[in-house]
Design an enzyme around this catalytic site. Structure first.
Site, PDB file in Angstrom:
ATOM      1  N   GLY A  23       1.997   2.928  10.662  1.00 28.86           N
ATOM      2  CA  GLY A  23       2.967   3.997  10.480  1.00 28.86           C
ATOM      3  C   GLY A  23       3.645   4.460  11.764  1.00 28.86           C
ATOM      4  N   GLU A  44      -5.669  -4.418  10.680  1.00 28.40           N
ATOM      5  CA  GLU A  44      -4.717  -3.323  10.818  1.00 28.40           C
ATOM      6  C   GLU A  44      -5.057  -2.487  12.047  1.00 28.40           C
ATOM      7  OE1 GLU A  44      -2.525  -2.339   6.929  1.00 28.40           O
ATOM      8  OE2 GLU A  44      -4.234  -1.023   7.121  1.00 28.40           O
ATOM      9  N   SER A 102       3.059  -1.375  10.514  1.00 30.05           N
ATOM     10  CA  SER A 102       4.499  -1.391  10.822  1.00 30.05           C
ATOM     11  C   SER A 102       5.172  -2.732  10.545  1.00 30.05           C
ATOM     12  CB  SER A 102       4.731  -0.941  12.271  1.00 30.05           C
ATOM     13  OG  SER A 102       4.297   0.404  12.430  1.00 30.05           O
ATOM     14  N   ASN A 106       0.864  -1.180   0.000  1.00 28.27           N
ATOM     15  CA  ASN A 106       0.000   0.000   0.000  1.00 28.27           C
ATOM     16  C   ASN A 106       0.906   1.237   0.000  1.00 28.27           C
ATOM     17  OD1 ASN A 106      -1.851   2.021   0.434  1.00 28.27           O
ATOM     18  ND2 ASN A 106      -2.338   1.421   2.544  1.00 28.27           N
ATOM     19  N   HIS A 154      -9.706   1.430   4.535  1.00 30.88           N
ATOM     20  CA  HIS A 154      -8.449   1.660   5.262  1.00 30.88           C
ATOM     21  C   HIS A 154      -8.708   2.661   6.387  1.00 30.88           C
ATOM     22  CE1 HIS A 154      -4.402   2.985   6.194  1.00 30.88           C
ATOM     23  NE2 HIS A 154      -3.985   1.861   5.666  1.00 30.88           N
ATOM     24  N   LYS A 208       0.074   4.272  -0.486  1.00 31.98           N
ATOM     25  CA  LYS A 208      -0.588   5.511  -0.041  1.00 31.98           C
ATOM     26  C   LYS A 208      -0.296   6.634  -1.047  1.00 31.98           C
ATOM     27  CE  LYS A 208      -0.346   3.616   4.540  1.00 31.98           C
ATOM     28  NZ  LYS A 208      -0.283   3.795   5.982  1.00 31.98           N
ATOM     29  N   GLU A 238      -7.119   5.124   7.375  1.00 33.85           N
ATOM     30  CA  GLU A 238      -6.930   6.531   6.978  1.00 33.85           C
ATOM     31  C   GLU A 238      -8.163   7.067   6.242  1.00 33.85           C
ATOM     32  OE1 GLU A 238      -3.116   5.957   5.046  1.00 33.85           O
ATOM     33  OE2 GLU A 238      -2.282   5.489   7.020  1.00 33.85           O
TER      34      GLU A 238
HETATM   35  P1  PGA Z   1       2.556   0.816   7.633  1.00 36.07           P
HETATM   36  O1  PGA Z   1       1.116   0.980   6.941  1.00 36.07           O
HETATM   37  O2  PGA Z   1       3.140  -0.487   7.149  1.00 36.07           O
HETATM   38  O3  PGA Z   1       3.351   1.997   7.142  1.00 36.07           O
HETATM   39  O4  PGA Z   1       2.339   0.818   9.100  1.00 36.07           O
HETATM   40  C1  PGA Z   1       0.274  -0.122   6.784  1.00 36.07           C
HETATM   41  C2  PGA Z   1      -1.026   0.327   6.163  1.00 36.07           C
HETATM   42  O5  PGA Z   1      -1.505   1.416   6.487  1.00 36.07           O
HETATM   43  O6  PGA Z   1      -1.616  -0.388   5.337  1.00 36.07           O
END
Ligand code: PGA
Length: 270
Positions: free
Chosen positions: A194, A188, A234, A26, A116, A28, A118
């Protein structure tokens, strides 16, 4: 003899449960189409046949990169799968700024991330809206990757299981049992995205069990067992193996570590 192509590198189902692992990148809002081409060329150079046989590998770039990556992947017969990060649950119309599922499927997009955290937090997406997206993705013959996860406060309050069950149930209200195997669920936890603080393997296994139990209750055990459950939050080359070894999990959804082809290849090869 003709050169080997994607069909020679098809991912093999996990003999432990019959499910084919899925490792997804992903990106983003990162990498423009030129950077994306360079990144995918490098990733392709780094990955070996055994990596593609181990797991299906999907790339979820920004919309503006999709056509370039489709051409690259198809022209060079790369065994990589194209994915999107979002879509709008209508096929066309006056929805300024949105991209429909049929537009994505015309680009040979196979997987679409839906819900997601976000999108839920920054763009106010509700469970009901996410449910419409799941339906629309399936109707366009693509596979949704439904993201679910609890926040830090919910976790502290011991409500993780309840939150996950509710999110799964609400997002899948209009999915029929015979379609369920097309759905991928990504666990998640919001506090892990993140932040550099991933969940422990035990937490991820417990969450995957809650998700599968919810699916079993709502549908039938045999179809619930077809659903692939990913972990995301992460993930990096150092912790990927602990998640991939769990019988409860079927892959990973990787954000930050997927932007660098070397780091992402190390996650896959973990
Ligand atoms: P990250 O993001 O690996 O940077 O924590 C995962 C995601 O949001 O799908």
């Amino acid at each position: 003899m003709s050169a080997k192509g994607p069909e020679d590198y098809a991912a093999k189902p996990n003999p432990r449960n019959g499910r084919t692992r899925l490792i997804s990148a992903n990106w983003k809002m990162n990498l423009n189409h030129l950077e994306a081409i360079a990144a995918v060329q490098k990733l392709f150079y780094l990955l070996r046949p055994a990596d593609y046989r181990y797991a299906e590998i999907s790339l979820h770039p920004p919309f503006t990169d999709l056509r370039s990556l489709q051409l690259l992947i198809e022209t060079d017969r790369m065994p990589l799968v194209l994915g999107a990060q979002n879509t709008y649950p209508e096929s066309s119309g006056a929805f300024t700024g949105e991209v429909s599922p049929s537009m994505l499927s015309r680009l040979n997009v196979k997987y679409v991330i839906v819900g997601h955290s976000e999108r839920r937090e920054l763009f106010g997406e509700s469970d009901a809206f996410i449910a419409r997206k799941v339906r629309a993705v399936l109707d366009a013959s693509m596979l949704p990757i439904l993201c679910v996860g609890e926040g830090e406060e919910e976790r502290q309050a011991g409500r993780t299981g309840e939150v996950l069950s509710d999110q799964v149930e609400r997002a899948l209200v209009s999915v029929k049992a015979e379609e369920l195997g097309k759905v991928v669920v990504a666990y998640e936890p919001k506090w892990a995205i993140g932040t550099g603080n991933s969940a422990t393997a035990t937490d991820a296994a417990d969450a995957a069990s809650v998700i599968r139990a919810t699916l079993t209750e709502r549908f039938r055990a045999e179809v619930a067992n077809e659903v692939r459950v990913q972990y995301g939050g992460s993930v990096n080359a150092g912790n990927a193996r602990a998640f991939l070894e769990l019988p409860e999990l079927d892959g990973l959804l990787v954000g930050g570590a997927s932007l660098d082809p070397e780091a992402f290849a190390r996650v896959i090869q973990a």
